[in-house]
Design a protein around this motif. Structure first.
Motif, PDB file in Angstrom:
ATOM      1  N   ARG A 365       0.834  -1.208   0.000  1.00 37.82           N
ATOM      2  CA  ARG A 365       0.000   0.000   0.000  1.00 37.82           C
ATOM      3  C   ARG A 365       0.867   1.256   0.000  1.00 37.82           C
ATOM      4  O   ARG A 365       0.522   2.244  -0.654  1.00 37.82           O
ATOM      5  CB  ARG A 365      -0.937  -0.007   1.204  1.00 37.82           C
ATOM      6  N   THR A 391      -5.304   2.521   6.048  1.00 39.64           N
ATOM      7  CA  THR A 391      -6.141   1.995   4.958  1.00 39.64           C
ATOM      8  C   THR A 391      -6.033   0.478   4.833  1.00 39.64           C
ATOM      9  O   THR A 391      -5.694  -0.033   3.759  1.00 39.64           O
ATOM     10  CB  THR A 391      -5.746   2.659   3.624  1.00 39.64           C
ATOM     11  N   PHE A 394      -7.764  -1.857   1.724  1.00 37.55           N
ATOM     12  CA  PHE A 394      -7.953  -1.061   0.516  1.00 37.55           C
ATOM     13  C   PHE A 394      -7.237  -1.728  -0.653  1.00 37.55           C
ATOM     14  O   PHE A 394      -6.105  -2.192  -0.523  1.00 37.55           O
ATOM     15  CB  PHE A 394      -7.400   0.356   0.715  1.00 37.55           C
ATOM     16  N   ASP A 398      -9.004   1.427  -4.770  1.00 39.36           N
ATOM     17  CA  ASP A 398      -9.489   2.213  -3.633  1.00 39.36           C
ATOM     18  C   ASP A 398      -8.492   3.310  -3.263  1.00 39.36           C
ATOM     19  O   ASP A 398      -8.876   4.435  -2.931  1.00 39.36           O
ATOM     20  CB  ASP A 398      -9.738   1.306  -2.426  1.00 39.36           C
ATOM     21  N   ILE A 399      -7.206   2.986  -3.307  1.00 40.76           N
ATOM     22  CA  ILE A 399      -6.177   3.970  -2.969  1.00 40.76           C
ATOM     23  C   ILE A 399      -6.143   5.083  -4.016  1.00 40.76           C
ATOM     24  O   ILE A 399      -6.001   6.266  -3.688  1.00 40.76           O
ATOM     25  CB  ILE A 399      -4.801   3.280  -2.843  1.00 40.76           C
ATOM     26  N   LEU A 402      -8.981   7.247  -3.241  1.00 36.15           N
ATOM     27  CA  LEU A 402      -8.713   8.018  -2.025  1.00 36.15           C
ATOM     28  C   LEU A 402      -7.857   9.244  -2.335  1.00 36.15           C
ATOM     29  O   LEU A 402      -8.146  10.352  -1.860  1.00 36.15           O
ATOM     30  CB  LEU A 402      -8.014   7.118  -1.005  1.00 36.15           C
ATOM     31  N   VAL A 427     -10.651   9.174   3.845  1.00 34.15           N
ATOM     32  CA  VAL A 427     -10.856   7.801   4.323  1.00 34.15           C
ATOM     33  C   VAL A 427     -12.218   7.678   4.993  1.00 34.15           C
ATOM     34  O   VAL A 427     -12.985   6.730   4.740  1.00 34.15           O
ATOM     35  CB  VAL A 427      -9.725   7.393   5.298  1.00 34.15           C
TER      36      VAL A 427
END
Length: 653
Positions: A365, A391, A394, A398-399, A402, A427
């Motif tokens: 991540r 996170t 995730f 998704d990241i 974000l 978030v």
């Protein structure tokens, strides 16, 4: 080169043919008849007969008469009719007379010819109007046009010359080709994380570039690789990186591109795809969402769309590893549902490699954040490792979402850069939903929600294996009236004590309502759903119940049991009892913990009612330092110590 040579040539369009046909029809009607005509009465006609101003008479289709005048008489009618025709067209005035009965008309002419000694030629003319003929064929033309339009739509807009050319291309492959003319710019450097998956596909790329390295040892090129994993983990991005790194022709398409309403089209497109790939060998074929055509074949003999899909799958199986298929073509496929794929498709020789692309861990991540943060204008207080900690669960998609949400949030606030708080707010926005500060909640409901959330926070703070608290709010967000954010540890295996502590912390919300108000509400629905699933998994899946024993009723193959259960009624009763006992035991445990810390629970709820949003620091002031520090809390403590040291050194300097 001149600019004129660089200008793109216009492409042929089938509608040009239609425009040309319409133009020809209009020209016939506008310029085909350059004479003007005027209807005359019977008296006027007899006057022209007596004055001998008629050169000849044409009886058109035995319907009306066209009267052609002598040269001297034409001058009389020329000025009157000049406005009715185009100025550049030659004019020859013609008079028309509707005679009614043809026999009476002929008698009238013969009578006047004898009486006035006239030399008039009488002709019979049968004419066909092109425009009238087209009007007669108009229904057939409309039907033909509708048919061509539907064929174009059903063929999916495949390219083909002329109107209706797509009909003959409907069995052609829709794969998009990337070769030396159209290269993919994505490389393995753009794919963060996925170390194991990149090693697997890197070997395929290396084989295509340097086949002698493997063939000298007797190795054979793998037929295919199947990328399996949850949505948003980067399967398609990894395939794009393969296209960018391989330097060989790359055919990309989706599994649904084979599906068509016509029988046999899917199989035809598979054949055409592999034929094109073989002509450009060595090459790579990428099929995204292969489960659209690769689902397990049923035993029923039902016909229809399912039968067509099976024909497509059969052709794909044959092309990948059938009799006489020795071309240098590699197939890479991606799916989220490997459990529904046909076993014949999954066997070695077709998909030799099954690469599982899992959700990214902490380090992955961080790497994904570094990729998506490059184009953003960031503040100085941003810590990537801290964001990766915040996170868990995730995916790469998704990241990316974000980071984009944080940029939009900072722009909405009028900031010049994106700071750490924007990411934390994003978030909350993604996980919990949008805040609804204008939602009307009574004072009594608000107090109930405050004690409910304070119960969760208190129990999680006191339990060793419960997830550490990050933030608690009683502001409605999404579908929830209040929420508590925790930072769960990323565990590969979970022990019984850890699951029991999590269940206890989840039930502490309802336990707090019971202790303070001696009443319970419907606000614990999501909590009850969560602990019921956990307890059922402990008893019937993971074998963590002493009474049920080391048994599991989980089927990893994905086959459903249908209406039957894999255990007896006695065992079902025992499972239900064990689930109930587990949940009630943790509920009583939560009541005990909150009763012992009732004063702190009340203080926390009062602070929550006052501030509406509280953080971990507020809990430290009320409860003191937490006795059990998780890995994320240790990292957070270390970061704070570093910040304190930096501030101290700046003051001294």
């Amino acid at each position: 080169m001149s600019k004129e040579n660089n200008q793109p040539k216009p492409k042929f369009n089938s509608y040009w043919i239609y425009a040309a046909i319409i133009a020809v029809i209009l020209s016939f009607n506008l310029f085909g008849n350059t004479t003007t005509s005027t209807d005359i009465s019977k008296n006027k006609f007899e006057e022209l007969l007596r004055s001998n101003n008629i050169e000849n008479i044409s009886i058109v289709n035995k319907d009306y008469a066209e009267i052609h005048l002598t040269k001297e008489a034409q001058e009389t009618y020329k000025d009157k009719n000049q406005d009715n025709i185009l100025p550049w067209a030659p004019t020859k005035p013609v008079l028309t007379y509707n005679f009614g009965s043809l026999e009476n008309f002929e008698n009238l002419i013969n009578k006047n010819k004898e009486k006035y000694n006239l030399t008039i030629d009488l002709k019979f003319d049968n004419r066909t109007d092109l425009f009238d003929s087209l009007i007669g064929f108009l229904p057939f033309i409309v039907i033909l046009g509708i048919w061509i339009f539907m064929m174009r739509r059903m063929s999916g807009g495949a390219s083909g010359g002329g109107a209706g050319g797509q009909i003959f291309n409907i069995g052609k492959s829709k794969a998009k080709l990337f070769d030396e003319k159209q290269k993919v710019k994505v490389s393995f450097k753009d794919v963060a994380g996925l170390v194991g998956a990149k090693e697997e596909v890197q070997e395929i790329v290396d084989f295509l570039k340097n086949p002698e390295k493997y063939t000298n040892l007797g190795g054979k090129i793998p037929k295919g690789a199947l990328l399996v994993g949850p949505p948003g983990t980067g399967k398609t991005l990894l395939a794009k990186a393969v296209a960018g790194e391989a330097g060989v022709p790359f055919f990309s398409l989706s599994g649904s591109d084979f599906v068509e309403m016509f029988v046999g089209v899917g199989a035809s497109r598979v054949r055409d795809l592999f034929k094109q790939a073989a002509q450009k060998s060595p090459s790579i074929i990428f099929i995204d969402e292969i489960d659209a055509i690769g689902r397990a074949r049923g035993k029923s003999n039902m016909t229809g769309g399912n039968d067509e899909r099976e024909n497509t799958l059969n052709q794909l199986l044959t092309e990948m590893d059938g009799f006489g298929t020795d071309v240098n073509v590699i197939v890479i496929a991606a799916t989220n549902r490997a459990d529904v794929l046909d076993k014949a498709l999954m066997r070695a020789g077709r998909f030799d490699r099954q690469i599982y692309v899992d959700l990214p861990d902490l380090n992955e991540r961080s790497a994904i954040f570094n990729v998506h943060l490059k184009p953003l204008k960031l503040g100085t207080d941003l810590n990537v490792d801290f964001l990766a900690q915040q996170t868990p669960g995730f995916s790469g998609a998704d990241i990316a979402n974000l980071c984009n949400e944080a940029a939009l949030m900072a722009a909405r606030k009028g900031k010049e850069s994106i700071d750490n708080q924007d990411f934390l707010d994003s978030v909350d926005r993604i996980v919990g939903g949008l805040e609804k500060k204008n939602k009307i909640i009574s004072a009594k409901e608000k107090k109930t929600i405050a004690y409910h959330e304070a119960g969760h926070a208190t129990a999680s703070w006191m339990l060793e294996h419960a997830a550490p608290l990050v933030k608690v709010t009683i502001v409605p967000r999404g579908q929830s009236l209040g929420a508590a954010w925790y930072l769960p540890e990323e565990r590969m295996i979970v022990q019984t004590e850890q699951m029991l502590d999590e269940m206890c912390a989840t039930l502490a919300g309802r336990a707090a309502e019971k202790i303070i108000f001696n009443k319970i509400s419907t606000g614990a629905l999501s909590d009850l759903e969560k602990v019921t699933k956990q307890a059922r998994a402990m008893v019937s899946i993971y074998g963590l119940s002493e009474k049920v024993g080391n048994l599991t009723y989980y089927d990893s193959s994905g086959q459903e049991y249908g209406f039957t259960k894999p255990y007896s009624e006695t065992t079902a009763k025992l499972i239900d009892e064990e689930i109930s006992n587990l949940i009630e035991a943790q509920y009583q445990r939560a009541i005990t913990i909150l009763t012992e810390n009732k004063d702190k629970l009340t203080a926390l709820a009062d602070r929550l009612l006052e501030k509406e949003v509280i953080f971990k620091d507020d809990l430290v002031k009320i409860f003191g330092e937490r006795a059990f520090l998780s890995e994320s809390e240790k990292l957070e403590k270390k970061l704070k110590e570093q910040e304190t040291e930096e501030e101290t050194s700046e003051v001294k300097s």
